[in-house]
Design a protein around this motif. Structure first.
Motif, PDB file in Angstrom:
ATOM      1  N   LEU A 191       0.836  -1.204   0.000  1.00  0.00           N
ATOM      2  CA  LEU A 191       0.000   0.000   0.000  1.00  0.00           C
ATOM      3  C   LEU A 191       0.870   1.253   0.000  1.00  0.00           C
ATOM      4  CD1 LEU A 191      -2.715   1.691   0.730  1.00  0.00           C
ATOM      5  CD2 LEU A 191      -1.828   1.517   3.043  1.00  0.00           C
ATOM      6  N   LEU A 192       1.904   1.246   0.869  1.00  0.00           N
ATOM      7  CA  LEU A 192       2.773   2.419   0.967  1.00  0.00           C
ATOM      8  C   LEU A 192       3.480   2.682  -0.360  1.00  0.00           C
ATOM      9  CD1 LEU A 192       4.343   1.794   4.494  1.00  0.00           C
ATOM     10  CD2 LEU A 192       2.693   3.573   3.886  1.00  0.00           C
ATOM     11  N   ALA A 193       3.992   1.596  -0.947  1.00  0.00           N
ATOM     12  CA  ALA A 193       4.709   1.758  -2.212  1.00  0.00           C
ATOM     13  C   ALA A 193       3.775   2.335  -3.277  1.00  0.00           C
ATOM     14  CB  ALA A 193       5.280   0.418  -2.667  1.00  0.00           C
ATOM     15  N   ARG A 194       2.557   1.804  -3.338  1.00  0.00           N
ATOM     16  CA  ARG A 194       1.589   2.278  -4.327  1.00  0.00           C
ATOM     17  C   ARG A 194       1.275   3.755  -4.089  1.00  0.00           C
ATOM     18  NH1 ARG A 194      -1.623  -2.010  -3.564  1.00  0.00           N
ATOM     19  NH2 ARG A 194      -3.114  -0.864  -2.281  1.00  0.00           N
ATOM     20  N   HIS A 195       1.055   4.087  -2.809  1.00  0.00           N
ATOM     21  CA  HIS A 195       0.692   5.463  -2.481  1.00  0.00           C
ATOM     22  C   HIS A 195       1.804   6.436  -2.899  1.00  0.00           C
ATOM     23  CE1 HIS A 195      -1.106   8.769  -0.231  1.00  0.00           C
ATOM     24  NE2 HIS A 195       0.102   9.029   0.240  1.00  0.00           N
ATOM     25  N   TYR A 196       3.043   6.080  -2.598  1.00  0.00           N
ATOM     26  CA  TYR A 196       4.133   7.014  -2.892  1.00  0.00           C
ATOM     27  C   TYR A 196       4.452   7.081  -4.384  1.00  0.00           C
ATOM     28  CZ  TYR A 196       4.868   8.660   1.756  1.00  0.00           C
ATOM     29  OH  TYR A 196       4.687   9.301   2.945  1.00  0.00           O
ATOM     30  N   ARG A 197       4.169   5.993  -5.086  1.00  0.00           N
ATOM     31  CA  ARG A 197       4.335   6.053  -6.549  1.00  0.00           C
ATOM     32  C   ARG A 197       3.245   6.899  -7.178  1.00  0.00           C
ATOM     33  NH1 ARG A 197       5.892   0.570  -6.478  1.00  0.00           N
ATOM     34  NH2 ARG A 197       3.724   0.001  -6.811  1.00  0.00           N
ATOM     35  N   GLN A 198       2.020   6.687  -6.738  1.00  0.00           N
ATOM     36  CA  GLN A 198       0.895   7.344  -7.419  1.00  0.00           C
ATOM     37  C   GLN A 198       0.656   8.771  -6.935  1.00  0.00           C
ATOM     38  OE1 GLN A 198      -2.283   4.556  -6.849  1.00  0.00           O
ATOM     39  NE2 GLN A 198      -1.433   3.115  -8.336  1.00  0.00           N
ATOM     40  N   SER A 199       0.701   8.980  -5.609  1.00  0.00           N
ATOM     41  CA  SER A 199       0.333  10.309  -5.111  1.00  0.00           C
ATOM     42  C   SER A 199       1.536  11.212  -4.897  1.00  0.00           C
ATOM     43  CB  SER A 199      -0.441  10.192  -3.799  1.00  0.00           C
ATOM     44  OG  SER A 199      -1.475   9.264  -3.945  1.00  0.00           O
TER      45      SER A 199
END
Lengths: 451, 369
Positions: A392-400
Motif C-alpha cells: 500500500l505504501l509503495a503504491r501510495h508514494y508512486r501514485q500520489s
C-alpha cells in the motif's frame, strides 16, 4: 458404496438437536449483529479506516460505505429466518454469505469465533435443521433426520475443542503458564476470584485445566454418564472466560453449540415444554414418504459430499503449519483457521521506512496517516499484514507522491508470551519484494516445544 | 518443577474456594499483586494535581502580565511577559503527558500547543478581531505557539515591542490568547476538584476504560506522537525526508525549543519513576509496578532499561543547540541521533511494558479471542 457400511450414518434420528442449535444460533447471531452495530463498530472497523487489509484472493471484498449497515441488516434478517426456519435454506445461505462477506472486508478483525460462525453457517446450509421446532413443522414433517446430519455438527464442535486443546500442548502454555500468567493478574479487580488471579499457581491451574478440558470435553460429552457433568463444566468454563477476557459472544456461542451432544429425546422434551405445539411434528415415530426426497433419509450425494469435504478440510487445515519451518507463534503462517484460541500474548511495534533507491531519499512513515489504531496494532506483529501494508505504501508514494521507485523497510520489534521484545523483521529486506514470512523475519532464537 | 507438584493441591484449594463462596472470609494475602488504588491515589495527589496547579498558576500570572503589558507596552513589561510565557510553556510540558479526563474532553492539548502556527491567519485575526477560537480550525492560531509568534516573532525585542505599540489590536489578540489559556486551565482544575479526582481514583479496575489503562495509553501516545515525533522527528525530517526548520516547537524564540524538549522528557521520566511533585519522595509508579512483576529485559530489569534510556535520550537532546531551528539547519545528524534515542523507549514502553502490565494498546475496543 455398499449401503450397509453407510447405514448407521443414515439411521433416522430426531431432528430436535439440529433445531435447537439452529434456533439458538440464529438468536445469538441476531444479538451479536445488533451488539456490533450498537457499539459503533461498523463505523470504527469498516467505515473509518481509509484502507483495509485483505485475505489473499478476496481483495474485491470491500466495505459498502453507508450500505454496510444494510449488509448487517440483511444478515440480521437472515438470522431471524434461521431462528424461525422461515425459508430455511435461503436464510442459511444469505446468512452465510452476508456474514462471511463482513468478515472478509478486513483481515484486521479476524477472530476464531467469527470463523466458527461462518463454518457453522455453511454447514447449516446443507443440514435439514428446519424439520423440527419451527412454525409449520407440525403440519407435514415427522421431524426425523439422518444421523450423519447431527453427527456432522457434533464433529465440528468437538473439533473446535479438541484442536484448541492440542494447540495448548506446548511448553509456553504448560511449563510457563503463558499467556495466562500475563493476563490473569490484570483481573484482580474481579469479585471473589480476583484475589487469586495474581498468584502463580492459579495461572498454572487454569492452563492445565483448560488444556485438559478442551481435550476431553468432546469425548465426555458423547457419553451419557459423563454428559451432564461435562456440560456443567462447559458452561462454567465459558462463563469464566467471558468474565476474564474480552471475547464478546464466543462463550455463549459455544455454550449453545455444545447442546448438540444431548440426545434427541432431551431436546424434544425441551421443545415440547417451551414451544407451541404447531412448531412440533405431529408424529415422531414414522417417516412419511414425502420426506425421503432431497436432504431426506435416502443417501443424497451432493449434501453428503459437501459435508464430508467440509469436515475433512476441518480435520486437515489446522495441521498446515507443519509445512512451514520455524516457530508457528513467531511467523504465524498457518495460525488462523486452526482453533488456536487465546493462545499467545503477542505485541509489536513497527516503524516503516520508504526509500527511493534512485536518489537515496529515505523517510519514515507515520502509521496513523494510513491505518487506524486497531489496524496498526494488529499489523505490528503479523507478517502478512506488514507485506500488504508495504505494498500500500509503495503504491501510495508512486501514485500520489510521484516517486519513481519505492523500497519499503521496517524496524519491527515483537514481544511474545512475556519474552522481552526483539527485532522481528530483517531491516535490510525490501518488504515489497517478499511473499513469505520466511524471507523477511529474523529467527525466533528460542524454542517452544510441543504442537 | 515444584509448581507442578503443587498442582493437585492447587486444584483442591480452588475447589474449596468455589465451594465456600457464600461465607468467604477476608481475601487471602495477595502474592505479588499491584495495588492499583494506591497507584492512582499517588498519581492524583502527588503528580497530576501539583503539575496542573503549577501550570494553572503560571498561566494566570501570564495573563496578568499580558494585561499589564497591553496597558502600557514597554520593554520591562515585555521582558516580564516573555519570562512568564516561557515559564508557563515549560510547565505545560509536565502537564501534557498526563491529560485528565476533563482535559481530554475539552481538547486542552489541541488548543494549547498545536504547531507550526499559521502566521498569516493570526495576522488576519488581529485585523478582523472576531475569530471564534473554540473552532477546531483555529488550533494552529492560538496557544503557546501563537504566543511565540506574537512575543518572539521576527525582529529584535524593540521591533516586536513597536508592533504592539503601533497596533493596539495586536495586544487585544494577545489578551485573548492568554485569557483563553487561563480559562481552559481553570475549567480543567474545576472539573478535577468537582469529582474528577475522586472518579479518577475510583476507576481502579483493569478494563480499557479504567484510569490506569487510560492514563498509560495517553502517556505513551504523548511520548510517541508529541515528544518523539512532534518535537524531534518531524523537524528533523524523519517523516518527510528533509529537515523542516519551521516545524520546531517555539521556532521564533532563540533558546526555547531544547528547554521545552528537556522539560518534556523530564516530565515523562519523573512520572515513570513515580517522583512526587510535592516533596522529594517516590511513590508507586510504572517502574515499581514492573519491578513487582519482575519484568526483565535482556540481562536486567525492564524498568532499569527504560530509566536508562530516558537518561540517554536526555543526553542526546542536551547535546543539541538550544534552538532546534538552528539544530536542523546545521547539525541535523544530532537531531536524528536524539530521535533514535527516544525511539528505543517507544518499543520498551509500548511493547514490553504494556505486555507486562497487560494493558491493551487500543484506542478502539473490540472483541478478541
Amino acid at each position: 458404496m455398499p449401503r450397509t457400511r453407510l447405514s448407521p450414518l443414515l439411521k433416522p434420528v430426531s431432528g430436535a438437536p439440529l433445531a435447537t442449535v439452529r434456533f439458538y444460533f440464529g438468536l445469538l447471531m441476531l444479538v451479536s449483529l445488533i451488539r456490533f452495530v450498537a457499539y459503533g463498530w461498523v463505523e470504527k472497523l469498516y467505515l473509518e479506516p481509509t484502507w483495509h487489509f485483505h485475505y489473499a484472493g478476496f481483495e474485491w471484498v470491500q466495505p459498502l460505505g453507508i450500505y454496510t449497515y444494510g449488509l448487517f441488516a440483511l444478515s440480521g434478517l437472515a438470522a431471524i429466518g434461521l431462528m424461525l426456519a422461515h425459508r430455511y435454506r435461503l436464510s442459511a445461505l444469505v446468512f452465510f454469505l452476508s456474514f462471511t462477506y463482513i468478515e472478509l472486508m478486513d483481515k484486521t478483525t479476524y477472530l476464531n469465533h467469527y470463523y466458527f460462525i461462518s463454518v457453522l453457517a455453511f454447514l447449516l446450509c446443507w443440514l435439514p435443521a428446519h424439520r423440527y421446532g419451527a412454525p409449520g413443522a407440525g403440519r407435514k414433517k415427522a421431524g426425523r433426520v439422518p444421523y450423519y446430519t447431527v453427527g456432522a455438527v457434533k464433529l465440528l464442535v468437538g473439533l473446535v475443542y479438541f484442536y484448541a486443546g492440542l494447540a495448548k500442548l506446548n511448553s509456553d502454555w504448560l511449563l510457563q503458564a503463558q499467556p495466562l500468567a500475563t493476563w490473569l493478574p490484570g483481573r484482580t479487580d474481579l469479585p471473589l476470584l480476583g484475589s487469586f488471579l495474581d498468584q502463580t499457581w492459579v495461572a498454572y491451574f487454569f492452563s492445565w485445566a483448560g488444556a485438559a478440558f478442551d481435550l476431553s470435553a468432546p469425548f465426555l460429552l458423547l457419553y451419557r454418564r459423563t454428559r451432564s457433568w461435562t456440560y456443567a463444566v462447559v458452561v462454567l468454563f465459558h462463563i469464566l472466560t467471558w468474565l476474564l477476557f474480552p471475547i464478546g459472544m464466543f462463550p455463549f456461542i459455544m455454550i449453545g453449540a455444545a447442546l448438540i451432544f444431548f440426545p434427541g429425546a432431551w431436546h424434544e422434551r425441551v421443545w415440547q415444554r417451551l414451544a407451541p405445539s404447531r412448531w412440533l411434528p405431529a408424529t415422531t415415530g414414522r417417516t412419511p414418504q414425502a420426506e425421503r426426497g432431497t436432504f431426506g433419509l435416502r443417501p443424497n450425494v451432493l449434501p453428503g459430499a459437501v459435508i464430508g469435504f467440509l469436515l475433512l478440510g476441518q480435520l486437515v487445515l489446522p495441521w498446515r503449519y507443519l509445512a512451514q519451518p520455524g516457530e508457528l507463534f513467531w511467523h504465524e503462517e498457518g495460525f488462523r483457521f486452526s482453533w488456536r484460541v487465546m493462545l499467545m500474548e503477542k505485541a509489536g511495534y513497527a516503524q516503516f521506512w520508504l526509500e527511493n533507491p534512485r536518489n537515496g531519499r529515505r523517510q519514515a512513515v507515520q502509521n496513523h496517516h494510513f491505518l487506524t489504531a486497531f489496524q496498526e496494532k494488529q499489523m505490528s506483529f503479523q507478517p502478512d499484514m506488514m507485506r500488504e501494508y508495504a505494498q500500500l505504501l509503495a503504491r501510495h508514494y508512486r501514485q500520489s507522491k510521484n516517486w519513481d521507485t519505492v523500497a519499503v523497510y521496517a524496524d519491527v520489534y515483537v514481544a511474545l508470551n512475556g519474552r522481552p521484545s526483539r527485532r522481528y523483521v530483517k531491516p535490510e529486506v525490501d518488504l515489497t519484494q517478499v511473499s513469505s514470512a520466511a524471507e523477511m523475519l529474523l529467527p525466533f532464537d528460542d524454542t517452544i516445544t510441543g504442537l | 518443577m515444584t509448581l507442578l507438584r503443587r498442582f493437585p493441591l492447587a486444584l483442591l484449594f480452588l475447589t474449596l474456594a468455589w465451594g465456600c463462596e457464600e461465607n468467604a472470609g477476608p481475601a487471602p494475602a495477595k502474592g505479588d499483586s499491584v495495588d492499583r488504588a494506591a497507584l492512582l491515589q499517588f498519581w492524583a495527589a502527588d503528580i497530576i494535581e501539583p503539575r496542573y496547579q503549577a501550570y494553572d498558576q503560571a498561566v494566570n500570572q501570564l495573563e496578568q502580565s499580558a494585561q499589564a503589558f497591553v496597558e502600557q507596552p514597554g520593554i520591562t513589561k515585555y521582558q516580564k511577559l516573555y519570562d512568564r510565557y516561557r515559564t508557563a510553556y515549560l510547565r505545560w510540558q509536565a502537564v501534557a503527558p498526563l491529560p485528565t479526563p476533563a482535559a481530554e474532553a475539552l481538547g486542552l492539548a489541541n488548543y494549547t500547543n498545536v504547531y507550526p502556527v499559521d502566521t498569516a491567519q493570526i495576522e488576519t485575526h488581529i485585523r478582523e478581531a472576531n475569530i471564534d477560537l473554540s473552532l477546531p480550525s483555529t488550533f494552529d492560531e492560538q496557544g503557546f505557539p501563537a504566543l511565540d509568534y506574537l512575543l518572539a516573532g521576527p525582529g529584535s525585542p524593540q521591533t516586536i515591542l513597536r508592533r504592539f505599540q503601533d497596533n493596539p489590536a495586536r495586544g487585544q489578540y494577545l489578551l485573548r490568547l492568554t485569557g483563553r489559556l487561563a480559562n481552559l486551565s481553570q475549567q480543567v482544575m474545576e472539573q478535577w476538584d468537582q469529582g474528577g479526582r475522586s472518579n479518577f481514583i475510583a476507576a481502579d479496575g483493569a478494563s480499557a476504560t479504567a484510569s490506569v489503562n487510560q492514563l498509560v495509553n495517553d502517556y505513551i501516545y504523548y511520548y510517541e506522537r508529541k515528544l518523539r515525533a512532534g518535537k524531534i522527528g518531524i523537524p528533523a525530517g524523519v517523516f518527510s525526508g528533509s529537515p523542516r526548520a519551521t516545524a520546531v516547537e517555539a521556532p521564533f524564540s532563540d533558546t526555547l525549543s531544547r528547554s521545552l524538549a528537556l522539560a518534556s522528557i523530564e516530565g515523562c521520566a519523573r512520572f515513570f519513576r513515580g517522583e512526587s511533585e510535592r516533596a522529594s519522595r517516590k511513590g508507586p509508579s510504572l517502574k515499581s509496578y514492573l519491578d513487582t512483576l519482575g519484568t526483565r529485559h535482556q540481562d536486567g530489569l525492564l524498568s532499569e532499561a527504560i530509566v536508562g534510556q530516558f537518561a540517554r535520550a536526555r543526553q542526546k537532546v542536551k547535546a543539541l543547540p538550544p534552538s532546534f531551528a538552528t539544530a536542523v539547519r546545521s547539525q541535523n545528524t544530532l537531531m536524528l541521533e536524539a530521535y533514535d534515542a527516544l525511539q528505543v523507549n517507544v518499543v520498551y514502553l509500548k511493547v514490553d511494558m504494556l505486555q507486562a502490565l497487560n494493558i491493551r494498546v487500543d484506542y478502539v475496543d473490540a472483541d478478541g479471542d
